[in-house]
Design a protein around this motif. Structure first.
Motif, PDB file in Angstrom:
ATOM      1  N   ILE A 154      27.520  14.977   9.131  1.00 34.86           N
ATOM      2  CA  ILE A 154      26.979  15.517   8.002  1.00 34.86           C
ATOM      3  C   ILE A 154      26.321  17.044   8.113  1.00 34.86           C
ATOM      4  CG2 ILE A 154      24.319  15.163   6.855  1.00 34.86           C
ATOM      5  CD1 ILE A 154      24.927  12.193   7.467  1.00 34.86           C
ATOM      6  N   HIS A 155      25.984  17.614   9.394  1.00 34.61           N
ATOM      7  CA  HIS A 155      25.635  18.705   9.599  1.00 34.61           C
ATOM      8  C   HIS A 155      26.833  19.629   9.409  1.00 34.61           C
ATOM      9  CE1 HIS A 155      24.099  22.306  11.535  1.00 34.61           C
ATOM     10  NE2 HIS A 155      22.896  22.128  11.100  1.00 34.61           N
ATOM     11  N   LEU A 156      28.057  19.450   9.771  1.00 32.90           N
ATOM     12  CA  LEU A 156      29.093  20.250   9.352  1.00 32.90           C
ATOM     13  C   LEU A 156      29.532  20.336   7.787  1.00 32.90           C
ATOM     14  CD1 LEU A 156      31.274  21.822  10.945  1.00 32.90           C
ATOM     15  CD2 LEU A 156      32.935  19.360  10.721  1.00 32.90           C
ATOM     16  N   GLN A 157      29.210  19.351   7.080  1.00 32.47           N
ATOM     17  CA  GLN A 157      29.450  19.633   5.596  1.00 32.47           C
ATOM     18  C   GLN A 157      28.429  20.253   5.049  1.00 32.47           C
ATOM     19  OE1 GLN A 157      30.267  15.841   3.627  1.00 32.47           O
ATOM     20  NE2 GLN A 157      31.320  15.003   5.440  1.00 32.47           N
ATOM     21  N   VAL A 158      26.914  20.147   5.480  1.00 29.55           N
ATOM     22  CA  VAL A 158      26.169  21.124   4.827  1.00 29.55           C
ATOM     23  C   VAL A 158      25.805  22.570   5.425  1.00 29.55           C
ATOM     24  CG1 VAL A 158      23.263  20.919   4.772  1.00 29.55           C
ATOM     25  CG2 VAL A 158      24.430  18.894   4.991  1.00 29.55           C
ATOM     26  N   ASP A 159      26.196  22.685   6.443  1.00 26.70           N
ATOM     27  CA  ASP A 159      26.131  24.175   7.163  1.00 26.70           C
ATOM     28  C   ASP A 159      27.241  24.559   7.666  1.00 26.70           C
ATOM     29  OD1 ASP A 159      25.307  26.548   7.829  1.00 26.70           O
ATOM     30  OD2 ASP A 159      23.561  25.897   9.261  1.00 26.70           O
ATOM     31  N   ARG A 160      28.502  24.936   7.342  1.00 27.84           N
ATOM     32  CA  ARG A 160      29.631  25.066   7.911  1.00 27.84           C
ATOM     33  C   ARG A 160      29.530  26.574   8.708  1.00 27.84           C
ATOM     34  NH1 ARG A 160      35.013  22.471   6.742  1.00 27.84           N
ATOM     35  NH2 ARG A 160      34.361  20.866   5.562  1.00 27.84           N
ATOM     36  N   SER A 161      28.793  27.318   8.275  1.00 27.39           N
ATOM     37  CA  SER A 161      28.535  28.442   8.833  1.00 27.39           C
ATOM     38  C   SER A 161      28.026  28.773  10.244  1.00 27.39           C
ATOM     39  CB  SER A 161      27.693  29.556   7.864  1.00 27.39           C
ATOM     40  OG  SER A 161      26.320  29.069   7.779  1.00 27.39           O
ATOM     41  N   PHE A 162      27.264  27.571  10.460  1.00 27.25           N
ATOM     42  CA  PHE A 162      26.873  27.476  11.799  1.00 27.25           C
ATOM     43  C   PHE A 162      27.873  27.058  13.040  1.00 27.25           C
ATOM     44  CE2 PHE A 162      25.161  24.543  15.322  1.00 27.25           C
ATOM     45  CZ  PHE A 162      24.091  25.303  15.512  1.00 27.25           C
ATOM     46  N   TYR A 163      29.038  26.643  12.411  1.00 25.05           N
ATOM     47  CA  TYR A 163      30.006  26.276  13.371  1.00 25.05           C
ATOM     48  C   TYR A 163      31.292  27.362  13.335  1.00 25.05           C
ATOM     49  CZ  TYR A 163      27.793  21.968  13.347  1.00 25.05           C
ATOM     50  OH  TYR A 163      26.996  20.787  13.741  1.00 25.05           O
ATOM     51  N   LYS A 164      30.953  28.454  12.670  1.00 24.82           N
ATOM     52  CA  LYS A 164      32.049  29.680  12.340  1.00 24.82           C
ATOM     53  C   LYS A 164      32.749  29.952  13.865  1.00 24.82           C
ATOM     54  CE  LYS A 164      33.069  30.557   8.152  1.00 24.82           C
ATOM     55  NZ  LYS A 164      34.274  29.960   7.868  1.00 24.82           N
ATOM     56  N   GLY A 165      31.829  30.227  15.038  1.00 23.57           N
ATOM     57  CA  GLY A 165      32.454  30.593  16.069  1.00 23.57           C
ATOM     58  C   GLY A 165      32.749  29.646  17.374  1.00 23.57           C
TER      59      GLY A 165
END
Length: 183
Positions: free
Chosen positions: A27-38
């Protein structure tokens, strides 16, 4: 026997916690993809298996760090992998439930009942489903992806042992019936 039953309950509880964590990550990956950019995705496979892996990139000159990051996973690939890993958790949960049932029947001295034989067969089927689910890997990213197979012989060994145990308990049940008739 009590320790084995407690361990089965603990493992089942742990698998539920992992499911909750996986769903939260999904769910978090769908909501805030920018958090996982690096955050880079790793493609290491375990030892003692036969595997093949094929990576591809849209731009072959780009660095791996630019291609294989969580933030760039395609939505369809994300959903397919989520369903796959939830299915893996389920087929890990169910054998422990069946094994707990076997341990309870042994504790209650109902070892050679038909339910125990069925439980061993179910365990074999669940582990075979686990083998199938974990043998194929695929993930598609914005600028590339990977696809591969990895065949581990360990789950197949457990499937074989489970069906052998079912046959041993089936023979034990027949011997118990014969013994009950002679007394």
């Amino acid at each position: 026997m009590n320790i084995a039953i407690i361990v089965c309950k603990f493992i089942r509880f742990f698998l539920v916690i992992v499911f909750i964590g996986l769903t939260t990550f999904f769910i978090h990956l769908q909501v805030d993809r920018s958090f996982y950019k690096g955050k880079e995705v790793s493609f290491n496979f375990k030892d003692y298996n036969y595997s093949s892996l094929r990576k591809w990139k849209v731009n072959p000159k780009s660095a791996d760090k630019d291609v294989y990051v969580f933030g760039d996973i395609k939505t369809s690939s994300l959903y397919l992998n989520y369903v796959k890993y939830v299915a893996i958790l389920i087929v890990l949960f169910l054998p422990f439930k069946a094994f707990q049932k076997i341990m309870t029947s042994v504790k209650e001295v109902k070892t050679f009942e038909q339910d125990t034989i069925k439980a061993f067969r179910k365990i074999g089927k669940y582990i075979f489903a686990y083998f199938l689910l974990t043998s194929y890997h695929s993930m598609t990213f914005k600028f590339g992806g990977y696809r591969g197979t990895s065949i581990s012989l360990t789950p197949l060994l457990f499937v074989l042992l489970s069906f052998i145990m079912a046959e041993i308990f089936k023979e034990g049940r027949l011997l118990k019936k014969e013994n009950d008739l002679t007394i």
